[in-house]
Design an enzyme around this catalytic site. Structure first.
Site, short mmCIF file in Angstrom:
data_model
loop_
_atom_site.label_atom_id
_atom_site.label_comp_id
_atom_site.label_asym_id
_atom_site.label_seq_id
_atom_site.Cartn_x
_atom_site.Cartn_y
_atom_site.Cartn_z
N SER A 1 0.67 -1.29 0.13
CA SER A 1 0.02 -0.13 -0.06
C SER A 1 0.93 1.15 0.24
CB SER A 1 -0.95 -0.07 1.17
OG SER A 1 -1.93 0.86 1.00
N HIS B 1 -7.74 -5.65 -0.10
CA HIS B 1 -6.49 -4.92 -0.13
C HIS B 1 -5.83 -5.42 1.36
CE1 HIS B 1 -3.77 -1.37 -0.38
NE2 HIS B 1 -3.96 -0.97 0.85
N GLU C 1 -8.96 -5.30 -4.57
CA GLU C 1 -8.52 -4.38 -3.69
C GLU C 1 -9.59 -3.35 -3.30
OE1 GLU C 1 -5.31 -3.85 -2.98
OE2 GLU C 1 -4.00 -4.80 -4.55
#
Length: 535
Positions: free
Chosen positions: A192, A436, A321
């Site tokens: 991320s 995610h 995600e």
């Protein structure tokens, strides 16, 4: 067994012995300062080298996290004195071992506003079993890490949090041999905001020679959420302090209590918005007369012209995600009803214009057709957010690096939907797909969970991820020397005319052009417009 002692440039450290998931011992050294505490007049400034100490420093406990809100518990944690790192190693030179081991340097995610390198989420107990040295770090977050003033003479051009990462990499170069690590074989990897940080480090002129391989998980420096801007004035206005003089502004902000600074929410509540440039995050710096810039050019130009650090590169994304929306946005604000909000800010299309309305309608028609958006079709929303926040830029970056680099580029799509998918389980998401952050529990032991049973069906998924990531760190190639029952498919890098990718699922599969139809749609949207991240 006596506690291990290591002597580095700043002094002696006392660590402790821990055990990996197999019960095999390794050495743990935590809370090591890699920079001078960024307090007082050093608040918001580039990090300074660490200070020496006398005697033996206790490195058996983690140092303070950087001041922030905990990403899972939503409680205020940490301190301004937070520039610490942790080193975990299977062997020490004092054991009589001479060969140096590959170093894996982890950069945590959290949107540049939260997170740490600590073991509550990033325990080294899996990776360390593959005979590598693991380093995890803290770096300044939020306002403390990403205040950006317009006047370069003030020494706060932005990116202090990224410069912290550079300072930690310099520390590794100077000291990691003392832990049995090889300073000439350092892999930076992150997820991320950590993945975006990896990519920022690749395009920054400050990092030459500091790393040799890179892994970007679910983030790159072209993602819309990875950008901030000049923000001193807006911060002061929220603190009800009025001045047009940035020098006076800086003096004021350096004296404000940290809890008051942190209480000012500069990040929009609707964080899943690509049409808004976040006020806090990395920036393109104005050149300062007193210090080098971390980034002074648009990274798009650097990438297209091949002027980045060319190292073996592994990157990829998760199948859904966009499920992240369940963790960050209330249900009643999740649906996109005005599709002008789905137009990324870097396209610079003014809202309300004919072009904006036409582009919004194209996006709506592509994902929903003539149907009205509804939470009954939540997977469509997940796909839109997957593409708009993560995949589109990762896809483009992978292609451009493959075209401009002499080093291999490996791409993946993580599809595993299993009991170790931590963030999906925390959010209580029942829809199929990988959320995610769900791959993290296949690389790290998180203290909230129980790890995995080495004899379970899920173990193969962990073993694959560990082998791929550590093989890449060792050799610049994720593939094992020989295929076996665990890894039975050869991972092909991207070539000039083939967007190869590994589909990571219970059954492995090599494919081409992942989610290509959706990416071609966005290619048409972007092909009509010039994009830039300059303010």
């Amino acid at each position: 067994m006596a506690d291990p002692i290591v002597e580095i440039q700043q002094g002696k450290l006392r660590g402790r012995v821990d055990c990996d998931y197999r019960g095999v011992k390794f050495y743990s050294f935590q809370g090591i300062p890699y920079a001078k505490p960024p307090l007082g007049k050093l608040r918001f400034k580039a990090p300074q080298p660490p200070e020496a100490w006398s005697g033996i420093r206790d490195a058996t406990k983690e140092g303070s996290e950087c001041y922030s809100t905990h990403m899972l518990l939503n409680t205020i944690i940490g301190s301004e004195d937070c520039l610490f790192l942790n080193v975990y190693t299977p062997e020490l030179p004092s054991d009589g071992h001479q060969s140096l081991k590959p170093v894996m340097f982890w950069i945590h995610g959290g949107g540049f506003t939260t997170g740490s390198g600590n073991t509550d989420l990033y325990g080294p107990h899996y990776l360390i079993a593959e005979d590598v040295v693991v380093v995890t770090i803290n770096y300044r977050l939020g306002v403390l890490g990403f205040l950006c003033l317009d006047d370069p003479k003030l020494g706060v051009p932005g990116n202090a949090g990224l410069k912290d990462q550079v300072m930690a990499l310099k520390w590794v170069q100077k000291n990691i041999r003392d832990f049995g690590g090889d300073p000439d074989n350092v892999t930076i990897f992150g997820e991320s905001a950590g993945g975006a940080s990896v990519h920022f480090l690749m395009v920054s002129p400050m990092t030459k020679g500091l790393f040799h391989k890179a892994i970007a998980q679910s983030g790159c420096c072209l993602n819309s959420w990875a950008w901030g801007g000049v923000n001193g004035e807006i911060l002061c206005s929220r603190l009800e302090y009025s001045t047009n003089d940035e020098s006076t502004m800086l003096e004021f902000l350096q004296e404000v209590p940290v809890d008051k600074l942190h209480s000012i929410d500069l990040i929009p509540k609707d964080v899943m918005r690509v049409d808004l440039r976040r006020p806090l995050g990395p920036v393109i710096e104005k050149i300062s007369p007193d210090e080098p810039a971390f980034l002074a050019e648009d990274p798009i130009d650097i990438i297209l012209e091949g002027r980045y650090h060319k190292v073996p590169f592994l990157l990829g994304y998760l199948s859904r995600e966009g499920m992240l929306i369940e963790l960050v946005t209330p249900k009643d604000r999740q649906l996109v009803t005005d599709f002008q909000e789905a137009i990324p800010f870097n396209l610079r299309i003014p809202k309300g214009t004919v072009l904006s309305l036409e582009t919004a309608e194209k996006i709506k028609q592509y994902y929903y057709g003539d149907k009205q958006p509804s939470l009954d079709e939540i997977d469509t929303l997940y796909k839109l957010h997957t593409d708009n926040f993560f995949l589109r830029e990762l896809y483009v970056v992978a292609k451009h690096h493959a075209f401009t680099s002499s080093e291999p580029v490996y791409f993946y799509k993580f599809c595993i939907d299993g009991p170790l998918n931590m963030l999906k389980n925390i959010a209580g998401i029942k829809s199929p797909g990988a959320c995610h952050g769900d791959e993290l529990s296949y690389l790290f032991k998180a203290s909230p969970g129980d790890g995995f049973d080495p004899n379970s069906d899920e173990a193969n998924n962990v073993f694959r991820m560990l082998k791929w990531w550590t093989n890449f760190a060792k050799y610049g190639n994720p593939n094992p020397q020989q295929l076996d029952d665990v890894i039975d498919v050869h991972w092909e890098p991207i070539t000039y005319n083939k967007m190869n990718y590994m589909e990571i699922d219970y059954q492995l599969k090599m494919g081409q052009d992942p989610d290509g139809d959706r990416m071609r749609f966005w290619g048409e949207i972007y092909g009509q417009n010039k994009i830039t991240f300059k303010s």
